[in-house]
Design a protein around this motif. Sequence first.
Motif, short mmCIF file in Angstrom:
data_model
loop_
_atom_site.label_atom_id
_atom_site.label_comp_id
_atom_site.label_asym_id
_atom_site.label_seq_id
_atom_site.Cartn_x
_atom_site.Cartn_y
_atom_site.Cartn_z
N ALA A 33 0.84 -1.20 0.00
CA ALA A 33 0.00 0.00 0.00
C ALA A 33 0.88 1.26 0.00
O ALA A 33 0.58 2.24 -0.70
N ALA A 34 1.98 1.22 0.77
CA ALA A 34 2.90 2.37 0.81
C ALA A 34 3.52 2.62 -0.56
O ALA A 34 3.65 3.77 -1.00
N LEU A 35 3.90 1.54 -1.26
CA LEU A 35 4.48 1.68 -2.61
C LEU A 35 3.46 2.27 -3.58
O LEU A 35 3.81 3.12 -4.40
N ARG A 36 2.20 1.84 -3.45
CA ARG A 36 1.16 2.37 -4.34
C ARG A 36 0.98 3.88 -4.12
O ARG A 36 0.90 4.65 -5.08
N SER A 37 0.94 4.30 -2.85
CA SER A 37 0.76 5.74 -2.61
C SER A 37 2.01 6.51 -3.04
O SER A 37 1.92 7.65 -3.50
N LEU A 38 3.19 5.88 -2.93
CA LEU A 38 4.41 6.52 -3.40
C LEU A 38 4.37 6.71 -4.92
O LEU A 38 4.65 7.81 -5.41
N GLU A 39 3.99 5.66 -5.64
CA GLU A 39 3.95 5.76 -7.12
C GLU A 39 2.94 6.82 -7.56
O GLU A 39 3.18 7.55 -8.52
N ALA A 40 1.81 6.90 -6.86
CA ALA A 40 0.81 7.92 -7.19
C ALA A 40 1.39 9.33 -6.98
O ALA A 40 1.21 10.23 -7.80
N ALA A 41 2.14 9.49 -5.87
CA ALA A 41 2.74 10.79 -5.58
C ALA A 41 3.84 11.14 -6.58
O ALA A 41 4.00 12.30 -6.97
N VAL A 42 4.61 10.12 -6.99
CA VAL A 42 5.65 10.32 -8.01
C VAL A 42 5.03 10.78 -9.31
O VAL A 42 5.48 11.74 -9.96
N GLY A 43 3.94 10.13 -9.70
CA GLY A 43 3.23 10.50 -10.93
C GLY A 43 2.75 11.94 -10.89
O GLY A 43 2.86 12.68 -11.88
N ALA A 44 2.28 12.36 -9.72
CA ALA A 44 1.75 13.73 -9.58
C ALA A 44 2.89 14.76 -9.56
O ALA A 44 2.69 15.92 -9.96
N ALA A 45 4.08 14.34 -9.10
CA ALA A 45 5.19 15.29 -8.95
C ALA A 45 5.92 15.54 -10.27
O ALA A 45 6.61 16.54 -10.43
N ARG A 46 5.79 14.61 -11.20
CA ARG A 46 6.57 14.73 -12.45
C ARG A 46 6.04 15.83 -13.35
O ARG A 46 4.87 16.09 -13.42
#
Length: 265
Positions: A252-265
């Motif tokens: 779950a932590a990796l999923r929220s990280l990937e979502a945040a990475v997508g938003a930051a790019r």
Amino acid sequence: GVEEFTAAGGGQVQVAVGVSGTGGGFKRFCAGEIDVANASRPIDDAERAACEANGIAFLEIPVASDGIAIVVHPDNTFVDCLTVEELERIWEPGSRVRLWSDVRPGWPAEPIRLYGPGTDSGTFDYFTEAIVGRAGASRPDYTASEDDNVLVQGVEGDPGALGYFGYAYYEANRDRLKLVGVDAGGGCVRPSPETIRTGRYRPLSRPLFLYVRRDALARPAVREFVRFYVEHASALVPEAGYVPLAPEEYQAALRSLEAAVGAAR
């Protein structure tokens, strides 16, 4: 985890690793001085307001649980559980507890000998705050070591011993020590990965977090560092003396990280 990552060629990431403690880490994090902060409690309202005032949006990632084990010599037959109040009377500054019978009438009138982490240890700060009510407040007359193996050997070799250190070190030496339960008012609870993870083992279990600036995730070094940290946490966390989360919590932590990475790019 940080050492392994830097060795893996992760580039420059500014990380506050426990040097200034959680409060100091949040101060620097919310002032925009660092990208990532380790924390042994959730961010509080004042810190959250400071982050907001400085325009710092963050991602909170749970990475581990921290539990402290109370241990005695394996041949100790009379101690199965201690109350928080008894632990406080034993460890507080100016404690008059010298014998086991001072803790509880009916226990042997034999010297109690104490073992615990040195004053520079985060475990020492956490234990004293949870048990005595003030971080760093402890009687000084105990065998102190920053090396948990020294404490394990000390307790194992001393029939009058009572000691404390991170649960992971008990787990690694469980055949050599006797684990003591703690009663915080709701009955005796022994530490285990489950009672620590759920916080049922009170007051000596707590969650550990990583806080990451969302905009910093646009930088490859930062996102690779955080990804590395979360992906390898279940192996790295026990080495640091902590209890890993359940695998699905890391997913779950990796999923929220990937979502945040997508938003930051």
